[in-house]
Scaffold this motif. Structure first.
Motif, PDB file in Angstrom:
ATOM      1  N   GLY A 164      -8.106   2.510   5.521  1.00  0.00           N
ATOM      2  CA  GLY A 164      -7.830   1.819   4.262  1.00  0.00           C
ATOM      3  C   GLY A 164      -8.939   2.177   3.301  1.00  0.00           C
ATOM      4  O   GLY A 164     -10.115   2.110   3.674  1.00  0.00           O
TER       5      GLY A 164
ATOM      6  N   THR B 175      -6.372  -5.422   2.922  1.00  0.00           N
ATOM      7  CA  THR B 175      -6.272  -4.036   3.404  1.00  0.00           C
ATOM      8  C   THR B 175      -6.720  -3.893   4.854  1.00  0.00           C
ATOM      9  O   THR B 175      -6.086  -3.173   5.640  1.00  0.00           O
ATOM     10  CB  THR B 175      -7.085  -3.099   2.492  1.00  0.00           C
ATOM     11  OG1 THR B 175      -6.445  -3.038   1.224  1.00  0.00           O
ATOM     12  CG2 THR B 175      -7.169  -1.683   3.065  1.00  0.00           C
TER      13      THR B 175
ATOM     14  N   CYS C 139      -3.871  -3.224  -3.653  1.00  0.00           N
ATOM     15  CA  CYS C 139      -2.730  -3.434  -2.768  1.00  0.00           C
ATOM     16  C   CYS C 139      -3.127  -4.369  -1.632  1.00  0.00           C
ATOM     17  O   CYS C 139      -4.294  -4.427  -1.239  1.00  0.00           O
ATOM     18  CB  CYS C 139      -2.235  -2.099  -2.219  1.00  0.00           C
ATOM     19  SG  CYS C 139      -1.443  -1.122  -3.514  1.00  0.00           S
ATOM     20  N   GLY C 140      -2.157  -5.095  -1.147  1.00  0.00           N
ATOM     21  CA  GLY C 140      -2.451  -6.079  -0.108  1.00  0.00           C
ATOM     22  C   GLY C 140      -1.213  -6.395   0.683  1.00  0.00           C
ATOM     23  O   GLY C 140      -0.523  -5.499   1.165  1.00  0.00           O
TER      24      GLY C 140
ATOM     25  N   PHE D 222      -4.061   4.360   3.917  1.00  0.00           N
ATOM     26  CA  PHE D 222      -3.505   3.342   3.026  1.00  0.00           C
ATOM     27  C   PHE D 222      -4.383   3.261   1.787  1.00  0.00           C
ATOM     28  O   PHE D 222      -5.591   3.031   1.889  1.00  0.00           O
ATOM     29  CB  PHE D 222      -3.504   1.962   3.703  1.00  0.00           C
ATOM     30  CG  PHE D 222      -2.469   1.791   4.776  1.00  0.00           C
ATOM     31  CD1 PHE D 222      -1.115   1.756   4.461  1.00  0.00           C
ATOM     32  CD2 PHE D 222      -2.844   1.631   6.104  1.00  0.00           C
ATOM     33  CE1 PHE D 222      -0.158   1.576   5.454  1.00  0.00           C
ATOM     34  CE2 PHE D 222      -1.891   1.448   7.101  1.00  0.00           C
ATOM     35  CZ  PHE D 222      -0.548   1.418   6.771  1.00  0.00           C
ATOM     36  N   ASP D 223      -3.764   3.438   0.627  1.00  0.00           N
ATOM     37  CA  ASP D 223      -4.508   3.307  -0.624  1.00  0.00           C
ATOM     38  C   ASP D 223      -4.570   1.829  -1.000  1.00  0.00           C
ATOM     39  O   ASP D 223      -3.579   1.242  -1.422  1.00  0.00           O
ATOM     40  CB  ASP D 223      -3.806   4.124  -1.718  1.00  0.00           C
ATOM     41  CG  ASP D 223      -4.521   4.039  -3.059  1.00  0.00           C
ATOM     42  OD1 ASP D 223      -5.484   3.258  -3.193  1.00  0.00           O
ATOM     43  OD2 ASP D 223      -4.101   4.774  -3.982  1.00  0.00           O
ATOM     44  N   GLY D 224      -5.751   1.241  -0.830  1.00  0.00           N
ATOM     45  CA  GLY D 224      -5.915  -0.189  -1.079  1.00  0.00           C
ATOM     46  C   GLY D 224      -6.183  -0.541  -2.525  1.00  0.00           C
ATOM     47  O   GLY D 224      -6.250  -1.718  -2.871  1.00  0.00           O
TER      48      GLY D 224
ATOM     49  N   TYR E 167     -10.660   2.325  -0.820  1.00  0.00           N
ATOM     50  CA  TYR E 167     -10.715   1.863  -2.202  1.00  0.00           C
ATOM     51  C   TYR E 167     -10.404   3.042  -3.128  1.00  0.00           C
ATOM     52  O   TYR E 167     -10.879   4.165  -2.903  1.00  0.00           O
ATOM     53  CB  TYR E 167     -12.132   1.405  -2.566  1.00  0.00           C
ATOM     54  CG  TYR E 167     -12.604   0.114  -1.947  1.00  0.00           C
ATOM     55  CD1 TYR E 167     -12.028  -1.099  -2.321  1.00  0.00           C
ATOM     56  CD2 TYR E 167     -13.677   0.099  -1.063  1.00  0.00           C
ATOM     57  CE1 TYR E 167     -12.510  -2.302  -1.787  1.00  0.00           C
ATOM     58  CE2 TYR E 167     -14.162  -1.084  -0.532  1.00  0.00           C
ATOM     59  CZ  TYR E 167     -13.577  -2.285  -0.895  1.00  0.00           C
ATOM     60  OH  TYR E 167     -14.054  -3.462  -0.377  1.00  0.00           O
TER      61      TYR E 167
ATOM     62  N   HIS F 128       0.812  -1.205   0.000  1.00  0.00           N
ATOM     63  CA  HIS F 128       0.000   0.000   0.000  1.00  0.00           C
ATOM     64  C   HIS F 128       0.855   1.268   0.000  1.00  0.00           C
ATOM     65  O   HIS F 128       1.693   1.427   0.895  1.00  0.00           O
ATOM     66  CB  HIS F 128      -0.872   0.069   1.256  1.00  0.00           C
ATOM     67  CG  HIS F 128      -1.950  -0.957   1.328  1.00  0.00           C
ATOM     68  ND1 HIS F 128      -1.692  -2.266   1.651  1.00  0.00           N
ATOM     69  CD2 HIS F 128      -3.283  -0.867   1.131  1.00  0.00           C
ATOM     70  CE1 HIS F 128      -2.837  -2.937   1.653  1.00  0.00           C
ATOM     71  NE2 HIS F 128      -3.817  -2.121   1.338  1.00  0.00           N
TER      72      HIS F 128
END
Lengths: 289, 770
Positions: free
Chosen positions: B351, B325, B359-360, B316-318, B353, B291
């Motif tokens: 987190g 996430t 991302c993970g 956090f950009d998931g 969307y 992320h």
């Protein structure tokens, strides 16, 4: 896809005449990447690795005649004295495996603005020998690059050799990459001092649509060295000269922003590299006295 | 149980070993020589003579409506066996690790560039790839949200109908409005790192006579894959059998499905074995990434540097789908202030969307991003107070018995101060002026400096990382161990589904069997779903949890053997012990031979083993015992920076780490070296560049990872403070080095350059910017 595999230079030229759209392949370090990524699908590949004439170098009328198929690894081990700038550039190419496969002729054929050999060839004022069934012609390498990944080859022509006069003075090559090995140039600079001709050669890489010389900077420096009698005296460079030279090299570039770096950084780094390269070259020149 | 009628070549076979090597030793790995000589069979080497090849059509748009899909021309291509779309999925078209929010094939809408839309199977991979290009998809491009903070704006385009928030994790501890004499704050940004494993996603699905499928695949957790594949295929688990193929690295990037369901769909549709192998470019679209994070930190402290409070916001950009996430958010929040005692804490960790690449999981899992921020802020605080940067960390560093920010008591060693002292006291490398070889200078043989502009910097960082799965997750592993006499010798066979991804788990399983059963010969059964779940090869948990399961299964086998011997001899079982081929009494006398006790029988036990349970935290305060174990590490980085060109040479990256017990010291060193390199890579160069939702550098030409000329030799000191709750006292090893190395490198570059550098990777133009 046809795969043509000539066994001699004559056969290679015949094959290229018969298949003008065939893509020549030597080490394959550029061509195979493009094929793997499906960037291009040429109707034919013209494999030049079996053409022995291309893999030799010789001294010919005071010039190095470097066969187009000589690898970077051989330039490094065999031609460090005759072609110091090109050898320095060759050391920065890829990995040992790539240097064992990749060739200077291939770098010219790809004509990428980021090709590592170009700044060194430009600075040394190399000539490129092109051949076809109808004959051979020679041109300054600076005329060979015609656009982004484009060159002066006619469809029936192949690169036969690169002709380079051994140095009468020091040469330098510097490159910027975002890691310390195996990296494509963000920017690069080649410098050659030619005291025999009281001239300066430069080459800029990765900072314009084609590799190019910084001609105004060359003339500026050559003239400054001349006016102060420095070619003969080999005294220290006047304060600010290297800096001014760097600024003029920077002015000759026309870079873009891309994933590898910004235009502003490319300009900045060229100025720094040019300044440092001149300092080192002059230091070598002084020591060689 | 059904077994496949044919097994592909390249599928792993039993790993037999008679090597010496109990726990604490470093026996030679069975895969080592094969990998070095190029003979190891990776998942991309799987082969069956009658197999066909699958290929995937992916979305070119970050967000678009699918108006229509025309497969006619593709299907009519000679050599094409099948073209499948979302309409052809027999089960649920929804999979995912935590939320089933990700379609197997896009239906009506695509949410990221690279999202799978259709599949082709053909009798040659090139035909399959060409046919993919003949599928005509009519897309109606939709507005995309491609910034994590913007995604939280109510006016932003919605990636999913339920909105753009995956998870908001809150921590509220102590005074809600704390104040302190000294306050420092900073914003930090972490770019998108990729796992950059070398073996691309690949596998082979073989249709079975029972209407099911056998899938050979490189993965990190066979059973979580199996659950999702079953769901998408509409088949029960007994008809979806997974076997682990040779894994070419993972680092979290193989926790989510890639080609698993796709190959099975094509195999079941065509009745033929189907192989899929991504190329390097497709691989960058085929797995989740680390992320990117947007972090805002504030610390309050006393004048002596003692921390009073921490206020943190992390986004956090998931990307387009949830993946893991939610758990990354929990880690970022609970671990996000580092291994320090802080009484008053406010954390908001989100987190979200977006229409960026999903991302993970990646090694360090939410802690990596946070560590860059809290370690930069600790330096800032030290500088503000005129304190030494190591001393301030030692002063605030956790000790055994301290409470962390979720109110959990650290109930085993927490040697923060000691780890820092060790790395500080390590010998420093020679100064830059003593270096003559270009390869030792920034830029290397690219010849950009002969020493001009080169300034040395030193940086420190320390971290702690949770080991194993957290927040009440039922985290277990299953081991089946059999002991029998073969060829007159005792042989143990161990069967787990725990994935060997290159870390050396197979060797560790053998070492534990030798230790517990006294045997030399240990056979490791291929990893598959014919035994219960081994849990995920992630969270630094396999040696702990699967190791614990193997140990427990060995103990159960041993007990049965001794019971049987005791019954025969007529003594109490607890007076006997098993020593290789012999049963030995308390007196030391050999009272029976194992061969006589076992005869022709095999003693087999299957054990499901769990670590201590963890707790769900309070949703409003984030308080609770969220994690089972913590692992601590510290790094000292020494860098030479060409401050004029912005180029960096890391000349030393030294570390100390508490591993509890080094089960296999060579493997521990390998994890620390590799993890440190990966963390350094994020500090210096590793970034997937995404613009408007599109990846700009999906290749190893432009996604750079460190080479041998970027990575210095390391000094490594291992501490072994046993965790009394863990098998053999061990602690997870794999992740801490990835967390503390990068921030140490960043700190060293800040010191050398005098620049604030609030973003990683640090690019040359950041250092030279005026």
């Amino acid at each position: 896809m046809d795969f043509l595999q000539p066994r001699s230079w004559a056969e290679a030229l015949e094959a290229k005449a018969a298949h003008p759209d065939a893509v020549p392949i030597a080490g394959g370090t550029d061509v195979m990447v493009e094929l793997n990524f499906d960037v291009r699908r040429p109707p034919a590949l013209l494999d030049l690795t079996r053409v022995e004439e291309l893999t030799e170098w010789s001294m010919d009328e005071g010039q190095v005649r470097l066969g187009a198929g000589v690898t970077y690894a051989r330039v490094i081990t065999e031609l460090g004295r005759e072609l110091p700038g090109l050898a320095m550039a060759s050391r920065t190419v890829g990995s040992p495996q790539i240097r064992n496969r990749g060739t200077v002729g291939g770098n010219l054929g790809a004509a990428s603005p980021a090709g590592d050999s170009h700044p060194a060839l430009l600075a040394a004022e190399a000539q490129v020998e092109l051949a076809s069934l109808s004959g051979t012609r020679t041109m300054p390498v600076s005329d060979f690059y015609t656009g982004v990944k484009r060159n002066a080859l006619e469809p029936d022509e192949l690169i036969a050799a690169i002709l380079i006069t051994p140095p009468s003075g020091p040469q330098q090559f510097c490159k910027i990459g975002t890691r310390n090995a195996m990296v494509i140039a963000v920017s690069a600079f080649g410098l050659a001092l030619h005291p025999d001709r009281r001239a300066v050669g430069t080459g800029i890489g990765s900072a314009a649509p084609t590799p190019r010389r910084a001609r105004e900077a060359e003339q500026f420096l050559a003239q400054a060295l001349d006016e102060d009698g420095l070619w003969d005296s080999r005294r220290d460079l006047p304060a600010g000269l290297a800096h001014d030279f760097g600024a003029r090299v920077r002015a000759a570039a026309a870079p873009i922003d891309d994933v590898r770096g910004t235009a502003a950084y490319r300009l900045h780094s060229l100025a720094v590299m040019a300044r440092r390269a001149l300092t080192w070259a002059w230091d070598d020149y002084q020591k060689a006295a | 149980m059904t077994t496949p009628t044919k097994v592909p070549t390249g599928a792993p076979t039993e790993t037999a070993s008679t090597a010496e090597g109990r726990i604490g030793d470093s026996p030679l790995r069975p895969d080592g020589v094969l990998k070095v000589t190029g003979e190891f069979a990776y998942s991309s080497d799987l082969w069956m003579d009658d197999m066909i090849w699958g290929a995937t059509l992916r979305s070119p748009h970050p967000h678009a409506r699918i108006v229509s899909v025309d497969i006619g021309a593709a299907l009519a291509t000679p050599g094409v066996c099948a073209v499948l779309t979302a309409d052809d999925i027999p089960g649920r078209n929804a999979v995912g690790l935590e939320h089933d929010d990700q379609p197997v094939l896009a239906e009506r809408v695509v949410r990221y560039q690279g999202e799978p839309v259709a599949l082709v199977a053909a009798d040659h991979p090139e035909i399959a790839r060409q046919a993919v290009k003949k599928i005509v998809v009519d897309y109606q491009v939709l507005p995309a949200v491609t910034d994590g903070r913007q995604a939280l704006d109510p006016s932003a385009p919605k990636v999913h109908e339920h909105g753009n928030l995956v998870r908001h994790f809150k921590i509220r501890k102590g005074d809600p409005a704390p104040s302190a004499p000294v306050v420092v704050s900073l914003d930090f940004e972490v770019g998108m790192q990729d796992q950059a494993f070398l073996g691309p996603e690949s596998g082979l699905a073989v249709p079975a006579e029972d209407g099911g499928v056998d899938l050979y695949v490189a993965t990190q957790w066979l059973h979580v894959d199996q659950r999702q594949v079953c769901q998408a295929l509409g088949l029960p688990p007994e008809r979806v059998r997974l076997s682990l193929a040779g894994v070419g690295g993972a680092f979290g990037g193989r926790e989510d499905l890639s080609m698993h369901v796709h190959a099975c769909l094509l195999a079941l549709h065509t009745g033929k074995p189907v192989k899929m192998v991504y190329n390097r470019e497709e691989s960058f679209f085929g797995h989740v990434h680390r992320h990117p994070a947007d972090l805002r930190y504030e610390f309050g402290a006393e004048a002596d540097g003692t921390l009073v409070y921490g206020k943190v916001e992390i986004i956090f950009d998931g990307g387009a789908y949830a993946s893991s996430t939610g758990a990354v958010v929990a880690n970022g929040a609970t671990m996000g202030l580092g291994p320090y005692r802080i009484p008053h804490v406010r954390v908001d960790c989100y987190g979200v969307y977006t229409n960026n690449p999903p991302c993970g999981a990646m090694r360090g899992f939410g802690c990596v991003q946070a560590a860059f921020a809290h370690e930069a802020l600790m330096d800032e605080l030290a500088d503000r107070l005129g304190l030494d940067r190591v001393t301030i960390r030692q002063r605030n560093g956790m000790r055994e018995g301290d409470e962390n920010i979720t109110g959990q008591r650290i109930d085993s060693a927490a040697p923060v101060a000691e780890l820092l002292q060790i790395v500080r006291d390590m010998e420093l490398p020679p100064s830059a002026s003593e270096q003559r070889d270009l390869r030792d200078l920034p830029g290397g043989v690219a010849n950009s400096t002969h020493g001009e502009g080169v300034v040395r910097g030193v940086g420190y960082a320390v971290t702690y990382k949770n080991v194993g799965f957290s927040e009440g997750f039922d985290d277990f592993s299953t081991a089946r161990v059999r002991l029998e006499i073969t060829g007159g010798e005792p042989v143990a066979t161990v069967h787990t589904a725990a994935a060997e991804v290159g870390q050396g788990l197979i060797t560790v399983e053998q070492q534990i069997c030798r230790t517990e059963l006294g045997v030399e010969r240990v056979v490791v059964h291929p990893k598959d779903t014919q035994v219960g779940s081994g849990g995920s090869t992630s969270a630094s948990r396999q040696t702990y949890v699967t190791g614990g399961a193997v140990k427990a299964a060995c103990e159960a086998v041993r007990q049965r053997v001794l019971d049987r011997a005791a019954a025969t001899i007529g003594v109490a079982a607890n007076t006997l012990r098993l020593d290789g081929a012999k049963i030995v009494a308390e007196s030391g006398d050999v009272v029976a031979a194992l061969a006589d006790v076992l005869g022709g029988d095999a003693v087999e036990e299957t054990v499901e083993w769990r670590h201590r349970p963890t707790q769900r935290v309070d949703p409003e305060t984030g308080q609770g015992d969220a994690h089972v174990q913590y692992a601590f590490s510290a790094h000292r980085a020494v860098v030479d920076v060409d401050v004029e060109l912005g180029l960096v040479k890391v000349v030393a990256l030294d570390t100390a780490q508490d591993v509890g017990k080094a089960i296999n010291p060579d493997a521990v060193m390998g994890q620390i070296q590799g993890g440190s390199a990966q963390g350094m890579g994020l500090a210096l160069m590793e970034e997937i560049l995404v613009r408007d939702g599109k990846i700009l550098n999906p290749s190893f030409t432009d996604y750079l990872i460190p080479t041998i000329l970027d990575m210095p030799p390391m000094k490594i000191e291992i501490l072994e403070y046993a965790d009394p709750h863990a098998p053999y006292g061990l602690r997870g090893v794999g992740e801490p080095p990835t967390i503390s190395s990068g921030p140490a490198v960043a700190a060293a570059i800040r010191q050398a350059s005098g620049k604030a550098l609030r973003r990683v990777p640090i690019r040359p133009e950041h250092i030279t910017a005026s």
